[in-house]
Design a protein around this motif. Structure first.
Motif, PDB file in Angstrom:
ATOM      1  N   LEU A 168     -16.569  10.510  16.261  1.00  0.00           N
ATOM      2  CA  LEU A 168     -15.546  10.710  17.270  1.00  0.00           C
ATOM      3  C   LEU A 168     -14.436  10.164  16.369  1.00  0.00           C
ATOM      4  CD1 LEU A 168     -16.194   8.700  20.238  1.00  0.00           C
ATOM      5  CD2 LEU A 168     -15.629  10.403  19.910  1.00  0.00           C
ATOM      6  N   GLU A 169     -14.476   9.280  15.194  1.00  0.00           N
ATOM      7  CA  GLU A 169     -13.771   9.009  13.636  1.00  0.00           C
ATOM      8  C   GLU A 169     -13.223  10.514  13.254  1.00  0.00           C
ATOM      9  OE1 GLU A 169     -15.470   6.392  10.531  1.00  0.00           O
ATOM     10  OE2 GLU A 169     -16.755   5.178  12.029  1.00  0.00           O
ATOM     11  N   ASP A 170     -14.510  11.338  12.969  1.00  0.00           N
ATOM     12  CA  ASP A 170     -13.931  12.551  12.701  1.00  0.00           C
ATOM     13  C   ASP A 170     -12.739  13.070  12.977  1.00  0.00           C
ATOM     14  OD1 ASP A 170     -15.432  12.279  10.384  1.00  0.00           O
ATOM     15  OD2 ASP A 170     -17.235  13.268  11.024  1.00  0.00           O
ATOM     16  N   HIS A 171     -12.847  13.188  14.714  1.00  0.00           N
ATOM     17  CA  HIS A 171     -11.934  14.528  15.622  1.00  0.00           C
ATOM     18  C   HIS A 171     -10.344  13.316  15.566  1.00  0.00           C
ATOM     19  CE1 HIS A 171     -11.426  16.621  18.874  1.00  0.00           C
ATOM     20  NE2 HIS A 171     -10.785  15.368  19.529  1.00  0.00           N
ATOM     21  N   TYR A 172     -10.903  11.901  16.081  1.00  0.00           N
ATOM     22  CA  TYR A 172      -9.578  11.237  15.626  1.00  0.00           C
ATOM     23  C   TYR A 172      -9.089  11.778  14.615  1.00  0.00           C
ATOM     24  CZ  TYR A 172      -6.066   7.558  14.802  1.00  0.00           C
ATOM     25  OH  TYR A 172      -5.112   6.610  15.423  1.00  0.00           O
ATOM     26  N   TRP A 173      -9.428  11.800  13.573  1.00  0.00           N
ATOM     27  CA  TRP A 173      -8.450  12.068  12.225  1.00  0.00           C
ATOM     28  C   TRP A 173      -7.854  13.343  12.147  1.00  0.00           C
ATOM     29  CZ3 TRP A 173      -6.267   8.305  10.538  1.00  0.00           C
ATOM     30  CH2 TRP A 173      -7.513   7.007  10.287  1.00  0.00           C
ATOM     31  N   LEU A 174      -8.636  14.504  12.317  1.00  0.00           N
ATOM     32  CA  LEU A 174      -8.552  15.738  12.443  1.00  0.00           C
ATOM     33  C   LEU A 174      -7.113  15.983  13.741  1.00  0.00           C
ATOM     34  CD1 LEU A 174     -12.319  17.805  13.182  1.00  0.00           C
ATOM     35  CD2 LEU A 174      -9.626  18.126  11.201  1.00  0.00           C
ATOM     36  N   LEU A 175      -7.088  14.637  14.750  1.00  0.00           N
ATOM     37  CA  LEU A 175      -5.723  14.967  15.905  1.00  0.00           C
ATOM     38  C   LEU A 175      -4.307  14.618  15.234  1.00  0.00           C
ATOM     39  CD1 LEU A 175      -7.855  14.032  18.948  1.00  0.00           C
ATOM     40  CD2 LEU A 175      -6.879  16.869  18.573  1.00  0.00           C
ATOM     41  N   ARG A 176      -4.848  13.388  14.630  1.00  0.00           N
ATOM     42  CA  ARG A 176      -3.657  12.564  13.594  1.00  0.00           C
ATOM     43  C   ARG A 176      -3.236  13.223  12.985  1.00  0.00           C
ATOM     44  NH1 ARG A 176      -3.600   6.909  13.112  1.00  0.00           N
ATOM     45  NH2 ARG A 176      -1.728   7.753  11.024  1.00  0.00           N
ATOM     46  N   ARG A 177      -3.787  14.419  11.691  1.00  0.00           N
ATOM     47  CA  ARG A 177      -3.530  15.103  11.055  1.00  0.00           C
ATOM     48  C   ARG A 177      -2.494  16.363  11.901  1.00  0.00           C
ATOM     49  NH1 ARG A 177      -7.916  13.975   8.173  1.00  0.00           N
ATOM     50  NH2 ARG A 177      -9.042  15.665   8.866  1.00  0.00           N
ATOM     51  N   ALA A 178      -2.420  16.901  12.734  1.00  0.00           N
ATOM     52  CA  ALA A 178      -2.137  17.699  13.466  1.00  0.00           C
ATOM     53  C   ALA A 178      -1.430  17.292  14.281  1.00  0.00           C
ATOM     54  CB  ALA A 178      -3.243  18.259  14.187  1.00  0.00           C
ATOM     55  N   ASN A 179      -1.167  15.941  13.774  1.00  0.00           N
ATOM     56  CA  ASN A 179       0.131  15.483  15.121  1.00  0.00           C
ATOM     57  C   ASN A 179      -0.006  15.515  16.780  1.00  0.00           C
ATOM     58  OD1 ASN A 179       1.284  14.257  13.236  1.00  0.00           O
ATOM     59  ND2 ASN A 179       2.379  16.032  12.352  1.00  0.00           N
ATOM     60  N   ALA A 180      -1.794  15.578  16.837  1.00  0.00           N
ATOM     61  CA  ALA A 180      -2.003  15.785  18.785  1.00  0.00           C
ATOM     62  C   ALA A 180      -2.354  14.530  18.964  1.00  0.00           C
ATOM     63  CB  ALA A 180      -3.094  16.945  17.567  1.00  0.00           C
ATOM     64  N   ALA A 181      -2.308  14.410  20.671  1.00  0.00           N
ATOM     65  CA  ALA A 181      -2.448  13.849  20.553  1.00  0.00           C
ATOM     66  C   ALA A 181      -3.802  12.878  20.831  1.00  0.00           C
ATOM     67  CB  ALA A 181      -2.670  13.921  22.628  1.00  0.00           C
ATOM     68  N   THR A 182      -3.608  11.640  20.595  1.00  0.00           N
ATOM     69  CA  THR A 182      -4.989  10.436  20.184  1.00  0.00           C
ATOM     70  C   THR A 182      -5.574  10.274  21.189  1.00  0.00           C
ATOM     71  OG1 THR A 182      -3.797   9.097  18.979  1.00  0.00           O
ATOM     72  CG2 THR A 182      -4.593  11.094  17.728  1.00  0.00           C
ATOM     73  N   SER A 183      -4.603  10.035  22.327  1.00  0.00           N
ATOM     74  CA  SER A 183      -5.778   8.724  23.634  1.00  0.00           C
ATOM     75  C   SER A 183      -6.194   8.554  23.791  1.00  0.00           C
ATOM     76  CB  SER A 183      -4.272   8.184  24.839  1.00  0.00           C
ATOM     77  OG  SER A 183      -4.283  10.178  25.424  1.00  0.00           O
TER      78      SER A 183
END
Length: 236
Positions: A16-31
């Motif tokens: 989940l951590e890895d997925h969260y940072w991937l979304l952050r770097r892609a400026n995608a929704a992380t909620s």
């Protein structure tokens, strides 16, 4: 502890951590991922504190208006590392324990049991050892009229030898309390081994566990050494 369950929970949290940072770097929704991280955090904290209370110097998850979400990744990875090595720690770091080589048991026991043991017929190995001791005891006393527990009872009896009924006696002064104690102990141990171990080995079904069978062979080895070390007393 259920190490597999603990490992799965920590690795799932790490994913989940890895997925969260991937979304952050892609400026995608992380909620949604953030929600799942906070839901999983209490269990992760409990696991880490169980593994090592020193793992957590800070919270696993923290959030503020300026930095957003921060994740204590190092603590989670250390926990996964501990779980990966715990089984090996148990083996590699355990105190040295004595071993019991089967081939150093009394020859009456191991020579009889070996073939069955090597083919993993453990109950048969115990029965063979008991049968072997019985045969050697019959030869030592020159008796064929009795066997097993009854033979042991007659052999170690505190009665004086009679015609056709020689006795076994511990070496040493028969008036010495220590010698008398060993004599009684050999009497009781020998009978107990045949009642508690030989009879089930002969009559019960299903095999013994390897460790249990080894312990039973060791018991018979003690009995064999006692018999082997005794003197035969005949009627004068």
């Amino acid at each position: 502890m259920d190490r597999d369950w603990m490992r799965k929970r920590l690795t799932a949290f790490e994913a989940l951590e890895d997925h969260y940072w991937l979304l952050r770097r892609a400026n995608a929704a992380t909620s949604e991922v953030r929600k799942r991280l906070f839901e999983a955090e209490p269990t992760v904290v409990k696991i880490l504190r169980t593994l090592d209370p020193r793992l957590l110097h800070t919270e696993v998850l923290a959030e503020d208006d300026w930095q957003g979400l921060t994740i204590n990744t190092s603590a989670v990875r250390r926990g996964i590392g501990i779980l990966a090595d715990m089984d090996e720690w148990t083996t590699r770091l355990a105190p040295d324990a004595p071993s019991l080589p089967a081939d150093r048991l009394h020859p009456w026991v191991w020579d009889a049991a070996r073939t069955f043991w090597e083919s993993r017929h453990y109950r048969a190995a115990v029965h063979a050892a008991a049968t072997s001791i019985n045969a050697h005891l019959q030869d030592k006393l020159g008796r064929r009229d009795l066997s097993d527990a009854k033979l042991v009872q007659e052999a170690f009896s505190d009665k004086a030898p009679e015609t056709g009924k020689p006795r076994l006696r511990m070496p040493g002064d028969p008036t010495d309390p220590g010698v008398q104690t060993r004599q009684r102990g050999a009497h009781q141990l020998g009978q107990g081994a045949y009642f508690a171990l030989r009879n089930p080995a002969a009559h019960e079904v299903g095999d013994l566990a390897e460790q249990e069978a080894l312990e039973q062979l060791a018991t018979f080895s003690v009995v064999a050494r006692l018999i082997d070390g005794c003197q035969v007393m005949t009627q004068r």
